[in-house]
Design a protein around this motif. Structure first.
Motif, short mmCIF file in Angstrom:
data_model
loop_
_atom_site.label_atom_id
_atom_site.label_comp_id
_atom_site.label_asym_id
_atom_site.label_seq_id
_atom_site.Cartn_x
_atom_site.Cartn_y
_atom_site.Cartn_z
N HIS A 105 -54.15 -51.11 -88.12
CA HIS A 105 -53.76 -50.88 -86.73
C HIS A 105 -54.33 -51.99 -85.86
CE1 HIS A 105 -57.49 -48.66 -87.71
NE2 HIS A 105 -57.94 -49.21 -86.59
N VAL A 106 -53.90 -52.02 -84.62
CA VAL A 106 -54.43 -52.96 -83.63
C VAL A 106 -54.72 -52.18 -82.35
CG1 VAL A 106 -53.21 -54.96 -84.56
CG2 VAL A 106 -52.12 -53.57 -82.78
N GLY A 107 -55.41 -52.81 -81.42
CA GLY A 107 -55.67 -52.18 -80.14
C GLY A 107 -54.39 -52.02 -79.34
N ALA A 108 -54.33 -50.97 -78.54
CA ALA A 108 -53.13 -50.71 -77.74
C ALA A 108 -52.84 -51.83 -76.74
CB ALA A 108 -53.27 -49.38 -77.00
N GLU A 109 -53.87 -52.64 -76.42
CA GLU A 109 -53.67 -53.76 -75.50
C GLU A 109 -53.32 -55.06 -76.22
OE1 GLU A 109 -53.65 -53.34 -72.20
OE2 GLU A 109 -53.86 -51.21 -72.72
N HIS A 110 -53.10 -55.00 -77.51
CA HIS A 110 -52.72 -56.20 -78.26
C HIS A 110 -51.44 -56.78 -77.65
CE1 HIS A 110 -51.50 -58.85 -81.53
NE2 HIS A 110 -52.66 -58.64 -82.12
N PRO A 111 -51.37 -58.10 -77.47
CA PRO A 111 -50.18 -58.71 -76.84
C PRO A 111 -48.87 -58.33 -77.52
CG PRO A 111 -51.94 -60.32 -77.00
CD PRO A 111 -52.42 -59.11 -77.74
N LEU A 112 -48.86 -58.16 -78.84
CA LEU A 112 -47.61 -57.82 -79.52
C LEU A 112 -47.20 -56.38 -79.28
CD1 LEU A 112 -47.93 -59.74 -82.90
CD2 LEU A 112 -46.61 -60.35 -80.88
N VAL A 113 -48.17 -55.50 -79.06
CA VAL A 113 -47.82 -54.13 -78.68
C VAL A 113 -47.17 -54.13 -77.31
CG1 VAL A 113 -48.72 -51.83 -78.17
CG2 VAL A 113 -49.67 -53.14 -80.07
N ARG A 114 -47.78 -54.82 -76.38
CA ARG A 114 -47.21 -54.90 -75.03
C ARG A 114 -45.81 -55.52 -75.05
NH1 ARG A 114 -51.95 -57.00 -70.91
NH2 ARG A 114 -53.12 -55.05 -70.78
N ARG A 115 -45.68 -56.58 -75.86
CA ARG A 115 -44.39 -57.26 -75.92
C ARG A 115 -43.32 -56.35 -76.53
NH1 ARG A 115 -43.06 -62.68 -79.54
NH2 ARG A 115 -40.80 -62.66 -79.17
N ALA A 116 -43.67 -55.64 -77.60
CA ALA A 116 -42.70 -54.76 -78.24
C ALA A 116 -42.22 -53.68 -77.27
CB ALA A 116 -43.32 -54.12 -79.48
N LEU A 117 -43.14 -53.09 -76.54
CA LEU A 117 -42.77 -52.04 -75.59
C LEU A 117 -41.96 -52.60 -74.43
CD1 LEU A 117 -46.11 -50.02 -75.52
CD2 LEU A 117 -43.96 -49.38 -76.64
N ALA A 118 -42.26 -53.82 -74.01
CA ALA A 118 -41.55 -54.43 -72.90
C ALA A 118 -40.13 -54.85 -73.29
CB ALA A 118 -42.31 -55.65 -72.37
N GLU A 119 -39.96 -55.35 -74.51
CA GLU A 119 -38.66 -55.87 -74.93
C GLU A 119 -37.72 -54.79 -75.43
OE1 GLU A 119 -39.45 -58.88 -77.80
OE2 GLU A 119 -40.12 -60.36 -76.31
N GLY A 120 -38.26 -53.64 -75.86
CA GLY A 120 -37.41 -52.55 -76.31
C GLY A 120 -37.07 -52.63 -77.78
N PRO A 121 -36.26 -51.67 -78.25
CA PRO A 121 -35.98 -51.53 -79.69
C PRO A 121 -35.28 -52.73 -80.31
CG PRO A 121 -34.55 -50.09 -78.40
CD PRO A 121 -35.59 -50.62 -77.46
N ASP A 122 -34.62 -53.54 -79.51
CA ASP A 122 -33.94 -54.72 -80.05
C ASP A 122 -34.79 -55.98 -79.93
OD1 ASP A 122 -31.64 -53.21 -80.65
OD2 ASP A 122 -30.93 -53.40 -78.58
N GLY A 123 -36.03 -55.85 -79.48
CA GLY A 123 -36.90 -57.00 -79.30
C GLY A 123 -37.31 -57.63 -80.63
#
Length: 417
Positions: A105-123
């Motif tokens: 796992h990674v921290g919830a503030e990991h840049p890739l977590v933020r990016r995935a949530l921001a870009e959506g399921p097609d990111g």
């Protein structure tokens, strides 16, 4: 012969050891705290250890197991130059270095977590995580054991596999000798079987140990390609037998331990950063008996920093509940309290016995005498290379905890008191 044939780890949790703020309220001023470990390297040598097992040193949100950048030293501990100096100083003393990697796992503030949530399921990075995009309160990533701050990686994604391999190689290139793989029990062994061969191609001598708490340890090692896994079953039997005065549990577990040794060398311990200190659980006298067992049975042992000086501390199930077992250490070993000196000398003597009898890394045990409060076993060499070598270990918790280690001629190599 491999370097792992004789390694004995001194295990440090760097964030706590160096006094770094664990749960900062805001931005933290970078500091070269890793260098606070340098005065302690000779302490590890004096103890008899041959390796430094580090807890997390990579950029994280709080306690180190919520990583936000696997390629960057946590600024609370320093930077690459501080890491390089620690490696250099360990090398100068012949100390191996084990790193702690969190890849379940990674921290919830990991840049890739933020990016995935921001870009959506097609990111582009959406498949790095298992995200419920239809959750009524918004996208919900799968998390580790209910901890909302720990977002689970999707280990079926090739990019995740490539990333983990890149991280492992990067720090091995920088001088590390191996990896402890946190929460390996939560990762499909097939993931490690896919990642590790490519790493071993470049680092054939690297050692990989998985944190495994339950399950079929031998099968996990076979199917994952790991060299070892943590022996929590033996840890539990040691302290429980001493605390409850029930040596039958330890005897039963050592039989199981012998079966594991036919497949791999388990990573053995009586203390680590996740459990109540052994001196708290069984008392300082019986804690020496725990060390006797640890250092006279097969496996690759580690001593958790402070246990060699009878440190106490209770782990609690609450926020900050690990703090007592992850304390800040003084600037130098000569500032330690004198009351732990006897426990330190006992560890030195026991490690000395292990050094003089290197076959103990693969030793099997044979029961000689067994009651609730007295247990005598012989640790035998596992093959003909050491001849008919054995040591006899006598443990007694009928009254004041006592232990004796004898050679085949009956000479006392170690005795409490």
């Amino acid at each position: 012969m491999s370097w792992t044939d004789h390694v004995i780890w001194w295990h440090v949790y760097p964030l706590g050891f160096t006094g770094a703020p664990i749960r900062p309220d805001g931005p933290v001023e970078p500091a070269p705290r890793l260098r606070r470990l340098l005065p302690w390297l000779d302490h590890a040598l004096e103890l008899g250890a041959s390796g430094l097992a580090l807890g997390p040193v990579f950029a994280s949100q709080t306690h180190g197991y919520d990583t936000v950048d696997h390629f960057r030293i946590d600024p609370r501990l320093g930077d690459d130059a501080d890491f390089d100096e620690l490696i250099a100083q360990c090398r100068a003393r012949g100390l191996r270095v084990l790193l702690d990697g969190v890849f379940n796992h990674v921290g919830a503030e990991h840049p890739l977590v933020r990016r995935a949530l921001a870009e959506g399921p097609d990111g582009e990075v959406a498949d790095w995580f298992r995200i419920d995009w239809s959750a009524p309160d918004g996208p919900r990533p799968a998390v580790f054991e209910g901890h909302g701050s720990l977002v689970a990686l999707n280990h079926e994604t090739p990019a995740v596999r490539d990333h983990v391999g890149d991280v492992l190689r990067h720090w091995l290139d920088r001088g590390a000798d191996g990896w402890r793989l946190d929460a390996a029990y939560a990762v499909d062994p097939a993931f490690w079987a896919a990642v590790l061969p490519g790493v071993r191609d470049q680092h054939p001598d690297a050692w990989f140990v998985g944190e495994v708490i339950h399950g079929d340890h031998a099968d996990i090692v076979r199917s994952s390609g790991l060299d070892s896994v943590t022996q929590y079953e033996l840890w539990k039997a040691i302290w429980s037998s001493l605390a409850d005065r029930n040596c039958f549990e330890l005897d039963w577990t050592l039989r199981r331990h012998g079966e594991l040794l036919t497949v791999f060398r388990p990573a053995t311990f009586v203390g680590n950063h996740d459990v109540t200190r052994i001196a708290t659980t069984v008392g300082p006298d019986a804690a020496v008996l725990a060390a006797v067992v640890l250092l006279t049975v097969g496996g690759i042992p580690s001593i958790y920093a402070g246990d060699e000086h009878a440190f106490t501390g209770t782990k609690e199930d609450r926020l900050g509940g690990d703090d007592a077992v992850r304390p800040e250490f003084p600037e130098a070993p000569d500032q330690l309290a004198e009351w732990g000196a006897g426990t330190f000398r006992a560890h030195q003597q026991l490690i000395g016995i292990r050094r003089r009898h290197p076959w103990l890394v693969d030793a099997r045990t044979e029961t000689v005498e067994l009651t609730n409060t007295r247990y005598v076993y012989r640790a035998h060499a596992s093959d003909d290379t050491a001849g008919d070598a054995w040591l006899q270990v006598e443990l007694d918790v009928t009254g004041t905890p006592a232990a004796v280690v004898r050679d085949p001629g009956g000479t006392e190599l170690f005795a409490t008191g």
